[in-house]
Design a protein around this motif. Structure first.
Motif, PDB file in Angstrom:
ATOM      1  N   TRP A  36     -89.020  20.168  14.960  1.00 20.24           N
ATOM      2  CA  TRP A  36     -88.177  20.859  13.617  1.00 20.24           C
ATOM      3  C   TRP A  36     -88.812  19.988  12.427  1.00 20.24           C
ATOM      4  O   TRP A  36     -89.732  19.189  11.829  1.00 20.24           O
ATOM      5  CB  TRP A  36     -86.491  20.328  13.435  1.00 20.24           C
ATOM      6  CG  TRP A  36     -86.063  21.138  14.352  1.00 20.24           C
ATOM      7  CD1 TRP A  36     -85.441  20.891  15.741  1.00 20.24           C
ATOM      8  CD2 TRP A  36     -85.115  22.227  14.152  1.00 20.24           C
ATOM      9  NE1 TRP A  36     -84.768  21.903  16.358  1.00 20.24           N
ATOM     10  CE2 TRP A  36     -84.983  23.226  15.535  1.00 20.24           C
ATOM     11  CE3 TRP A  36     -85.552  23.085  12.814  1.00 20.24           C
ATOM     12  CZ2 TRP A  36     -84.206  24.358  15.408  1.00 20.24           C
ATOM     13  CZ3 TRP A  36     -84.473  24.498  13.067  1.00 20.24           C
ATOM     14  CH2 TRP A  36     -84.034  24.380  14.354  1.00 20.24           C
TER      15      TRP A  36
ATOM     16  N   PRO B 235     -76.967  22.121  14.670  1.00 18.72           N
ATOM     17  CA  PRO B 235     -76.369  21.075  14.162  1.00 18.72           C
ATOM     18  C   PRO B 235     -77.489  20.480  14.509  1.00 18.72           C
ATOM     19  O   PRO B 235     -78.311  19.931  15.739  1.00 18.72           O
ATOM     20  CB  PRO B 235     -75.007  20.528  15.049  1.00 18.72           C
ATOM     21  CG  PRO B 235     -74.772  22.037  14.883  1.00 18.72           C
ATOM     22  CD  PRO B 235     -75.854  23.294  14.193  1.00 18.72           C
ATOM     23  N   GLY B 236     -77.760  19.337  14.448  1.00 17.77           N
ATOM     24  CA  GLY B 236     -78.452  17.368  14.799  1.00 17.77           C
ATOM     25  C   GLY B 236     -80.424  18.732  14.379  1.00 17.77           C
ATOM     26  O   GLY B 236     -81.232  17.372  14.316  1.00 17.77           O
ATOM     27  N   ALA B 237     -80.671  19.484  13.771  1.00 23.33           N
ATOM     28  CA  ALA B 237     -82.265  20.223  13.909  1.00 23.33           C
ATOM     29  C   ALA B 237     -82.852  19.291  12.194  1.00 23.33           C
ATOM     30  O   ALA B 237     -82.688  19.402  11.390  1.00 23.33           O
ATOM     31  CB  ALA B 237     -81.694  21.724  13.519  1.00 23.33           C
ATOM     32  N   GLU B 238     -82.481  18.031  12.551  1.00 25.78           N
ATOM     33  CA  GLU B 238     -83.410  17.356  11.168  1.00 25.78           C
ATOM     34  C   GLU B 238     -84.392  16.827  11.824  1.00 25.78           C
ATOM     35  O   GLU B 238     -84.886  17.260  12.475  1.00 25.78           O
ATOM     36  CB  GLU B 238     -83.071  15.438  11.435  1.00 25.78           C
ATOM     37  CG  GLU B 238     -81.435  15.426  11.216  1.00 25.78           C
ATOM     38  CD  GLU B 238     -80.348  15.716  10.058  1.00 25.78           C
ATOM     39  OE1 GLU B 238     -81.322  15.857   9.595  1.00 25.78           O
ATOM     40  OE2 GLU B 238     -79.669  16.158  10.154  1.00 25.78           O
TER      41      GLU B 238
ATOM     42  N   TYR C  15     -84.878  18.577  22.621  1.00 26.39           N
ATOM     43  CA  TYR C  15     -83.668  18.612  22.600  1.00 26.39           C
ATOM     44  C   TYR C  15     -82.223  19.028  21.347  1.00 26.39           C
ATOM     45  O   TYR C  15     -81.498  19.034  21.987  1.00 26.39           O
ATOM     46  CB  TYR C  15     -83.838  16.614  21.582  1.00 26.39           C
ATOM     47  CG  TYR C  15     -84.520  15.964  22.896  1.00 26.39           C
ATOM     48  CD1 TYR C  15     -84.403  15.600  23.631  1.00 26.39           C
ATOM     49  CD2 TYR C  15     -85.376  15.072  21.666  1.00 26.39           C
ATOM     50  CE1 TYR C  15     -85.279  14.709  24.393  1.00 26.39           C
ATOM     51  CE2 TYR C  15     -86.569  13.839  22.378  1.00 26.39           C
ATOM     52  CZ  TYR C  15     -86.203  13.895  23.705  1.00 26.39           C
ATOM     53  OH  TYR C  15     -86.973  13.399  24.173  1.00 26.39           O
ATOM     54  N   VAL C  16     -83.410  19.788  20.583  1.00 22.32           N
ATOM     55  CA  VAL C  16     -82.398  20.515  19.312  1.00 22.32           C
ATOM     56  C   VAL C  16     -83.287  21.795  19.529  1.00 22.32           C
ATOM     57  O   VAL C  16     -84.703  21.872  18.532  1.00 22.32           O
ATOM     58  CB  VAL C  16     -82.875  20.130  18.596  1.00 22.32           C
ATOM     59  CG1 VAL C  16     -81.594  21.048  17.267  1.00 22.32           C
ATOM     60  CG2 VAL C  16     -81.471  18.892  18.281  1.00 22.32           C
TER      61      VAL C  16
ATOM     62  N   THR D  90     -87.447  16.263  15.039  1.00 22.98           N
ATOM     63  CA  THR D  90     -86.307  16.275  15.647  1.00 22.98           C
ATOM     64  C   THR D  90     -86.803  17.428  16.697  1.00 22.98           C
ATOM     65  O   THR D  90     -87.206  18.268  16.649  1.00 22.98           O
ATOM     66  CB  THR D  90     -84.554  16.843  16.280  1.00 22.98           C
ATOM     67  OG1 THR D  90     -84.044  16.133  14.648  1.00 22.98           O
ATOM     68  CG2 THR D  90     -84.345  16.901  17.199  1.00 22.98           C
TER      69      THR D  90
END
Length: 208
Positions: free
Chosen positions: A97, A105-108, A115-116, A111
């Motif tokens: 990302w 959600p979780g897309a920092e 995983y996302v 990442t």
């Protein structure tokens, strides 16, 4: 006269009893039909296929999964420079990302999409688009083929699309997008757009 009226009352009672029985039977039948229709609708919803896209950068392969199994496999081209995308304009295809915060959600940033997953956020007709690749040839018609499948990756402008140069398929050739043959991107678009217009399909890009 009294006997006649009694007879009329008797047959009226019989008539209304029959009507009530028929009405109850009709209501029961309607309830059964509604229940069957609801069951059929639920079964139809359960049968809606789930699509997911995997892009393998090293092998230049795009796989479309349907309900967890490989459904289609296409050759593709990826960014002309190898490795994960680090900045705009570096001509790399991202597998992590980017810096633009997404509503996933979780897309920092950084990442991995493993995983996302990235997601399809738009499917746009691109048959009239042109592009200047900076090679001195000017604007190229059909540079994106018939469709641009835009991806939410945290980077601007990353997507899956066709190409004017199908000889580039199987190589590192793009400015960061995933190129397919025009017939393949048409088929991919037609398949995934059967469900919610393609929006929300998950996409994993890996270095393998």
């Amino acid at each position: 006269m009294r006997r006649f009226l009694c007879g009329v009352r008797f047959w009226l009672v019989v008539f209304f009893a029959c009507v009530m029985v028929a009405g109850n039977a009709g209501a029961a039948g309607a309830a059964e039909i509604a229940e069957n229709q609801a069951g059929a609708t639920a079964a139809a919803l359960d049968a809606v296929p789930v699509y997911k896209i995997y892009v393998h950068k090293v092998s230049h392969t795009l796989e479309l999964y349907r309900d967890g199994e490989v459904y289609k496999r296409y050759g593709c081209a990826t960014g002309m420079n190898t490795g994960d995308k680090q900045r705009p304009g570096d001509h790399r295809t991202p597998f992590s990302w980017g810096y633009i915060m997404a509503s996933i959600p979780g897309a920092e940033p950084w990442t991995p999409s493993e995983y996302v997953p990235f997601v399809v956020d738009e499917v746009v007709y691109a048959g009239h688009w042109t592009h200047d690749f900076g090679d001195g040839k000017g604007e190229i018609a059909g540079a994106y083929g018939p469709w641009f499948i835009s991806l939410n990756t945290g980077w601007d402008g990353i997507g899956i699309h066709g190409t004017h140069d199908e000889n580039s398929i199987g190589t590192n050739a793009s400015e960061g997008c995933i190129r397919l043959r025009n017939a393949d991107v048409q088929e991919l678009k037609d398949i995934i757009c059967q469900v919610n217009g393609g929006i929300g399909v998950q996409v994993v890009i890996s270095e393998d």
